[in-house]
Design a protein around this motif. Structure first.
Motif, PDB file in Angstrom:
ATOM      1  N   HIS A  30     -50.290  -7.190 -15.863  1.00  0.00           N
ATOM      2  CA  HIS A  30     -49.366  -6.247 -16.517  1.00  0.00           C
ATOM      3  C   HIS A  30     -49.987  -4.860 -16.617  1.00  0.00           C
ATOM      4  O   HIS A  30     -49.339  -3.850 -16.349  1.00  0.00           O
ATOM      5  N   THR A  33     -49.992  -3.346 -13.031  1.00  0.00           N
ATOM      6  CA  THR A  33     -48.700  -3.026 -12.413  1.00  0.00           C
ATOM      7  C   THR A  33     -47.741  -2.299 -13.346  1.00  0.00           C
ATOM      8  O   THR A  33     -46.840  -1.613 -12.882  1.00  0.00           O
ATOM      9  N   GLU A  35     -45.569  -3.860 -15.023  1.00  0.00           N
ATOM     10  CA  GLU A  35     -44.332  -4.637 -14.982  1.00  0.00           C
ATOM     11  C   GLU A  35     -44.561  -6.008 -15.616  1.00  0.00           C
ATOM     12  O   GLU A  35     -45.344  -6.806 -15.118  1.00  0.00           O
ATOM     13  N   THR A  36     -43.850  -6.289 -16.688  1.00  0.00           N
ATOM     14  CA  THR A  36     -44.011  -7.559 -17.395  1.00  0.00           C
ATOM     15  C   THR A  36     -43.637  -8.748 -16.523  1.00  0.00           C
ATOM     16  O   THR A  36     -44.387  -9.722 -16.426  1.00  0.00           O
ATOM     17  N   ASP A  37     -42.475  -8.686 -15.891  1.00  0.00           N
ATOM     18  CA  ASP A  37     -42.039  -9.803 -15.049  1.00  0.00           C
ATOM     19  C   ASP A  37     -42.978 -10.009 -13.871  1.00  0.00           C
ATOM     20  O   ASP A  37     -43.307 -11.141 -13.518  1.00  0.00           O
ATOM     21  N   ALA A  38     -43.401  -8.928 -13.263  1.00  0.00           N
ATOM     22  CA  ALA A  38     -44.323  -9.025 -12.122  1.00  0.00           C
ATOM     23  C   ALA A  38     -45.647  -9.618 -12.566  1.00  0.00           C
ATOM     24  O   ALA A  38     -46.276 -10.373 -11.824  1.00  0.00           O
TER      25      ALA A  38
END
Length: 180
Positions: A30, A33, A35-38
């Motif tokens: 996290h 990136t 991005e939480t989902d990623a």
């Protein structure tokens, strides 16, 4: 029986490693990136990769350091992929329409409307192949897809345009472009 015991031991060790370090690896992804989902996907993919090498990895001196490296590499690959995709989209949409001396005619408006109805990949293949005269290979490189995908998406896109505009109109567009 010894193989079953060894597998069970490895499975228990990996499960323990997973439970202790998954949250940390997801947090690292996290932070890299944004991005939480990623991050969850990257951590899960990294742990799958680690499980596939667990026999060698569990004997390593610092398996967590190796796991962090795998996460960092996966995060880097995801960021690079996202950057390439954004650049392709920006490049495709940033081209300003060519100016003509007169107003658009109805046929041009119909073609634009028909193109807008195509899904992005089909539209991109048709436009790059027929409006920009790129080869299949150059189109594939521009979109980051295979030549075979360019061929199929262009063919399907042209078929959809023919259904929307009529075969004669599409034939005139393609022929007109080649004669320039």
């Amino acid at each position: 029986m010894l193989l079953d015991d060894a597998f069970n031991d490895a499975s228990v060790e990996f499960h323990d490693f997973f439970e202790r370090h998954y949250a940390e690896l997801a947090r690292l992804a996290h932070l890299l990136t944004g991005e939480t989902d990623a991050a969850d996907d990257i951590a899960a993919d990294a742990l799958i990769a680690l499980w596939q090498r667990w026999d060698r990895l569990r004997a390593a001196e610092h398996p967590l350091a190796y796991a962090r490296g795998v996460v960092a590499n996966m995060a880097r690959a995801r960021i690079r992929s996202a950057i390439r995709e954004r650049r392709r989209v920006l490049l495709f949409w940033s081209r300003s329409p060519e100016k003509t001396s007169g107003p658009d005619v109805a046929a041009v408006l119909d073609v634009r409307e028909a193109l807008d109805r195509l899904p992005f990949r089909k539209r991109a293949c048709v436009v790059l192949r027929h409006a920009f005269d790129l080869s299949e290979k150059d189109t594939a490189a521009a979109l980051g897809i295979s030549v075979g995908t360019v061929k199929s998406q262009t063919s399907k896109g042209m078929a959809e345009l023919q259904r929307a505009l009529g075969a004669e109109a599409v034939g005139e567009l393609v022929a007109g472009r080649r004669n320039r």
